[in-house]
Enzyme design. Structure first.
Site, mmCIF file in Angstrom:
data_model
loop_
_atom_site.group_PDB
_atom_site.id
_atom_site.type_symbol
_atom_site.label_atom_id
_atom_site.label_comp_id
_atom_site.label_asym_id
_atom_site.label_seq_id
_atom_site.Cartn_x
_atom_site.Cartn_y
_atom_site.Cartn_z
ATOM 1 N N GLY A 38 0.822 -1.201 0.000
ATOM 2 C CA GLY A 38 0.000 0.000 0.000
ATOM 3 C C GLY A 38 0.854 1.247 0.000
ATOM 4 N N GLY A 45 1.947 2.442 5.701
ATOM 5 C CA GLY A 45 3.115 1.616 5.999
ATOM 6 C C GLY A 45 3.799 2.043 7.289
ATOM 7 C CD GLU A 77 4.568 -4.888 -3.909
ATOM 8 O OE1 GLU A 77 4.184 -4.494 -5.030
ATOM 9 O OE2 GLU A 77 4.391 -6.027 -3.491
ATOM 10 C CB CYS A 107 3.342 -0.007 -6.587
ATOM 11 S SG CYS A 107 3.556 -1.774 -6.881
#
Length: 524
Positions: A194, A199, A216, A254
């Site tokens: 996310g 995070g 990630e 991403c």
């Protein structure tokens, strides 16, 4: 369908999963194989239901869903199932001669009970790929799908208990409050996919139990476009750029290309080729996914509201709030301090930044945070070497984009991929030698995927997913037959000399010294 747990029931759910792990069932190789087989059956038998869920959540076309999620996922799980016995076997390692008789092995063992937070843009692939690696490693797992992809989350909650061990693999639905409540419990590992803001929250809460975390996260992934040798090569490059920007969840990924760096003289030709190819690829609106929701739609359209950004639009710019559709948009040389160049775009907007010489891109990238990926379309071997040696990123890919994440189509011919390398970012190279692996024809499971710095840490894909959720335990077996007393006090210069010989691996000198000491003892 599995009900959403209330806060009070989460403790019992976590305790139940840990009890299943402690029973030892999940460590058995046959159990692991059965779960992987169940995943493959679910992907195959429920394919239409998955397509429907992804269309409901993101407007994805079924072909895009198969390319980016179901197809690659089935391939990955089959690869894991095929190699599981080898991956789970102890690895014999060398031991120094001085320790004879001795042997040592590295034994992969499960970490324990794992929590996986998946994301909304690839809600099937980024939920089930790490799940497959976690169960292959012998762990019990709790999966928390993103609440922003509700149809997919409901599908996972309804079907995972049907195809997998419902006691050892749980799906928990809910919003941010459920995620925070889950993080109050002790886990043996957490994987979060996310944004960096969440995070940081995950990391903070994990510190309470010293829980190891893999993140990630996103970043602004640049794409360098060099002057290529022919019109055909230029067209192939543009095809792949469009595929990695607009054809992958409308740029909501991403590892999607965030912006392009190109020489001033080549920019007009590149832009015209992008325009004509976009027109040819997206003949129907349904061929590109929609924006997730109104919040993200307005975030993206606001990026274009800056007067200097708006005036730099050279293609697109139209948007429909009713359908959450934004036209593929190209922006030429927006201000570098504008929001579109400071924030991760995560949508169908593509800035193009021009430079005097392609080599100037190196200095530009070094001034920016380390991205999840760097892409470069070039046949210049010296430039490739400089990108690898002088920049730092999660991965580097030459003459293609996203395939290190999508893992469905390996480069061929002159193309080559590089996944993260030097000691600071764990580089691994995929070149001609790796193409002997039959799996490389269809994907890049042989290289790790993950970020560095603010783009995240922890790597997975293929065997690397298995290793992410495994502990490599050292097991050493020695005999009581041979003993060297120079290991122990009282200390003297003789023992210092013997230890120096040992640590230099000077075994000939060591044997001669021991023999001399023994003969001297006999004479006495």
């Amino acid at each position: 369908m599995e009900e959403k747990p209330q806060h009070g029931s989460l403790g019992g759910l976590v305790a139940g999963v840990r009890e299943e792990y402690e029973s030892g069932r999940t460590k058995e190789l046959e159990w692991r194989k059965a779960q992987l087989g169940g995943l493959i059956r679910m992907i195959t038998e429920e394919e239409d239901a998955i397509f429907d869920a992804l269309h409901d959540d993101l407007g994805k076309h079924r072909v895009e869903s198969f390319r980016d999620e179901l197809g690659v996922l089935a391939k990955s799980v089959r690869n894991t199932l095929q190699n599981l016995k080898k991956w789970a076997s102890p690895e014999k390692v060398d031991v120094p001669l001085i320790s004879f008789p001795c042997n040592a092995r590295v034994v992969p063992e499960p970490i324990g009970v794992v929590l996986i937070f998946s994301c909304w843009n690839l809600p099937i692939g980024l939920a089930l790929e790490p799940l497959s690696g976690a169960i292959a490693a012998g762990n019990a797992v709790v999966l928390k799908p993103s609440e922003f992809a509700p149809s997919t989350a409901a599908f996972l909650a309804a079907n995972i208990p049907k195809y997998l061990d419902a006691k050892a693999v749980k799906v928990v639905q809910g919003g941010a409050e459920i995620g925070e409540e889950l993080m109050e419990h002790r886990w043996d590992k957490v994987l979060f996919t996310g944004n960096a803001r969440v995070g940081r929250i995950i990391m903070t809460k994990a510190a309470k139990h010293l829980t190891p975390v893999a993140l990630e996260l996103g970043s602004k992934c640049p794409c360098i476009v060099d002057c290529l040798d022919s019109k055909r090569e230029c067209q192939v490059a543009v095809n792949r750029i469009i595929g990695a920007k607009w054809s992958t969840c409308a740029g909501q990924a991403c590892v999607a290309i965030d912006y392009i760096l190109v020489e001033e003289q080549f920019a007009p030709f590149l832009i015209e080729l992008l325009k004509s190819t976009l027109k040819r690829f997206f003949t129907e609106p349904e061929y590109m996914a929609r924006i997730l929701n109104e919040k993200h739609f307005h975030r993206l359209t606001n990026l274009l509201e800056d007067d200097q950004v708006k005036s730099s639009i050279v293609h697109g710019g139209n948007a429909d709030p009713k359908t959450l559709w934004i036209e593929p948009t190209i922006v030429l040389n927006p201000p570098l301090d504008s929001d579109i160049m400071m924030e991760e775009i995560f949508g169908p907007l593509l800035p193009i930044i021009t430079v005097k010489k392609t080599e100037d891109c190196i200095a530009f990238l070094k001034s920016k945070p380390k991205p999840l990926a760097i892409y470069a379309f070039t046949n210049n071997e010296k430039l490739k070497q400089r990108i690898v040696a002088e920049t730092s990123s999660g991965s580097v890919l030459f003459n293609d984009a996203i395939v290190q994440r999508r893992a469905h189509d390996a480069p061929s011919g002159r193309k080559e991929a590089v996944g993260s390398a030097r000691p600071r970012s764990g580089w691994a190279v995929l070149g001609r030698k790796d193409r002997k692996d039959p799996n490389s024809k269809y994907g890049l499971d042989s290289v790790p995927f993950g970020g560095i710095g603010e783009s995240g840490f922890g790597q997975y894909h293929g065997k690397y997913t298995f290793e992410l959720f495994s502990h490599r335990k050292a097991v050493v077996r020695r005999s009581l037959l041979v003993e060297f007393m120079f290991r122990y006090p009282p200390w003297d210069e003789y023992k210092m000399g013997m230890l120096r010989r040992v640590f230099r691996f000077d075994y000939v000198s060591l044997v001669l010294a021991l023999l001399a000491f023994w003969l001297l003892g006999i004479r006495r």
